[in-house]
Scaffold this active site. Structure first.
Site, PDB file in Angstrom:
ATOM      1  N   SER A 125     -12.483  -3.140   1.158  1.00 25.59           N
ATOM      2  CA  SER A 125     -12.693  -2.384   2.395  1.00 25.59           C
ATOM      3  C   SER A 125     -14.177  -2.052   2.548  1.00 25.59           C
ATOM      4  O   SER A 125     -14.797  -1.548   1.606  1.00 25.59           O
ATOM      5  CB  SER A 125     -11.886  -1.089   2.374  1.00 25.59           C
ATOM      6  OG  SER A 125     -10.502  -1.354   2.370  1.00 25.59           O
ATOM      7  N   ARG A 180       0.858  -1.185   0.000  1.00 26.75           N
ATOM      8  CA  ARG A 180       0.000   0.000   0.000  1.00 26.75           C
ATOM      9  C   ARG A 180       0.892   1.232   0.000  1.00 26.75           C
ATOM     10  O   ARG A 180       1.431   1.630   1.030  1.00 26.75           O
ATOM     11  CB  ARG A 180      -0.926   0.020   1.216  1.00 26.75           C
ATOM     12  CG  ARG A 180      -1.913   1.190   1.232  1.00 26.75           C
ATOM     13  CD  ARG A 180      -2.814   1.106   2.468  1.00 26.75           C
ATOM     14  NE  ARG A 180      -3.870   2.095   2.441  1.00 26.75           N
ATOM     15  CZ  ARG A 180      -3.771   3.325   2.958  1.00 26.75           C
ATOM     16  NH1 ARG A 180      -2.641   3.712   3.547  1.00 26.75           N
ATOM     17  NH2 ARG A 180      -4.784   4.155   2.889  1.00 26.75           N
ATOM     18  N   LYS A 237      -5.417   6.102   7.922  1.00 23.71           N
ATOM     19  CA  LYS A 237      -6.591   6.248   7.061  1.00 23.71           C
ATOM     20  C   LYS A 237      -7.577   7.186   7.745  1.00 23.71           C
ATOM     21  O   LYS A 237      -8.587   6.758   8.301  1.00 23.71           O
ATOM     22  CB  LYS A 237      -7.238   4.881   6.778  1.00 23.71           C
ATOM     23  CG  LYS A 237      -6.366   3.936   5.987  1.00 23.71           C
ATOM     24  CD  LYS A 237      -7.110   2.689   5.562  1.00 23.71           C
ATOM     25  CE  LYS A 237      -8.097   2.995   4.455  1.00 23.71           C
ATOM     26  NZ  LYS A 237      -8.726   1.782   3.882  1.00 23.71           N
TER      27      LYS A 237
END
Length: 222
Positions: free
Chosen positions: A121, A52, A150
């Site tokens: 997600s 990521r 996040k």
């Protein structure tokens, strides 16, 4: 719909691999190489690796991902790329993880085919069921607590989290603020495992941190 994955990793393999799911973030590496840190996480017992790197281009992700994929293959560990379906296709890695605002699960499945892993997600039961119907193999659900990694992902209540775990027939991995101190929040939820970023990659001693976290995960009654 049952998960579509019929490739190298079975549905049972994918569920087991959620135990300690490590998500990379180069911001935490403090001058160390990404490959070095992923190798150390694998040495410590990480069971799944997600690349990521939000600012990386498709070409950069392919370049970054190739050595990580080889490390994971040597260990028999799933390796997926976050968001970038094209990078996953070019690299021919194990799959991709997409968010609600990324390319859709159905699109990822159409491009990568039935033999690749697709994770999604989600933050609500409706999102979880939609992802499952579109062919997702697992769900990333959170945040468990608020997190700077996040900031757009709000923290779910305990009941919201349990409701998603109960509604889904595919494995759920908890993400967002997960560390040893927050594992008790996940007791008796039905979650398959935990996804972590800084708890592994910000550690000075990544193998030791990963081993310690894995021991704590195994001691937690999910």
């Amino acid at each position: 719909m049952a998960p579509c994955n019929r490739g190298k990793f079975s549905a049972d393999d994918i569920r087991a691999a959620q135990e300690l799911y490590a998500v990379t973030d180069s911001a935490w590496l403090d001058g160390r190489s990404l490959a070095e840190c992923v190798e150390e996480a694998l040495q410590g017992g990480a069971t799944f690796i997600q690349l990521r790197e939000k600012s990386a281009s498709t070409e950069e992700l392919v370049e970054l991902g190739r050595p990580l994929m080889e490390l994971c293959r040597a260990k028999g560990i799933p390796f997926v790329i976050d968001d970038d379906i094209e990078a996953a296709r070019i690299l021919d890695c194990d799959g991709v993880h997409v968010g609600q605002e990324d390319e859709s699960c159905a699109n990822a499945r159409a491009i990568l085919g039935p033999d690749k892993i697709v994770g999604v997600s989600t933050q609500t039961v409706d999102e979880a069921l939609a992802a499952q119907a579109a062919g997702a193999d697992y769900l990333g659900v959170g945040g468990v607590v608020a997190t700077s990694t996040k900031p757009e992902a709000w923290a779910l209540s305990h009941q919201e989290f349990v409701d998603i775990c109960n509604a889904a027939d595919i494995p759920v991995v908890a993400i967002g603020g997960v560390k040893k101190e927050t594992l008790p929040l996940l007791e008796d939820t039905g979650v398959a495992g935990v996804a972590v970023v800084s708890a592994i990659f910000a550690a000075d001693d990544i193998p030791a941190a990963t081993r310690s976290l894995k021991e704590a995960v195994r001691a937690t009654r999910f």
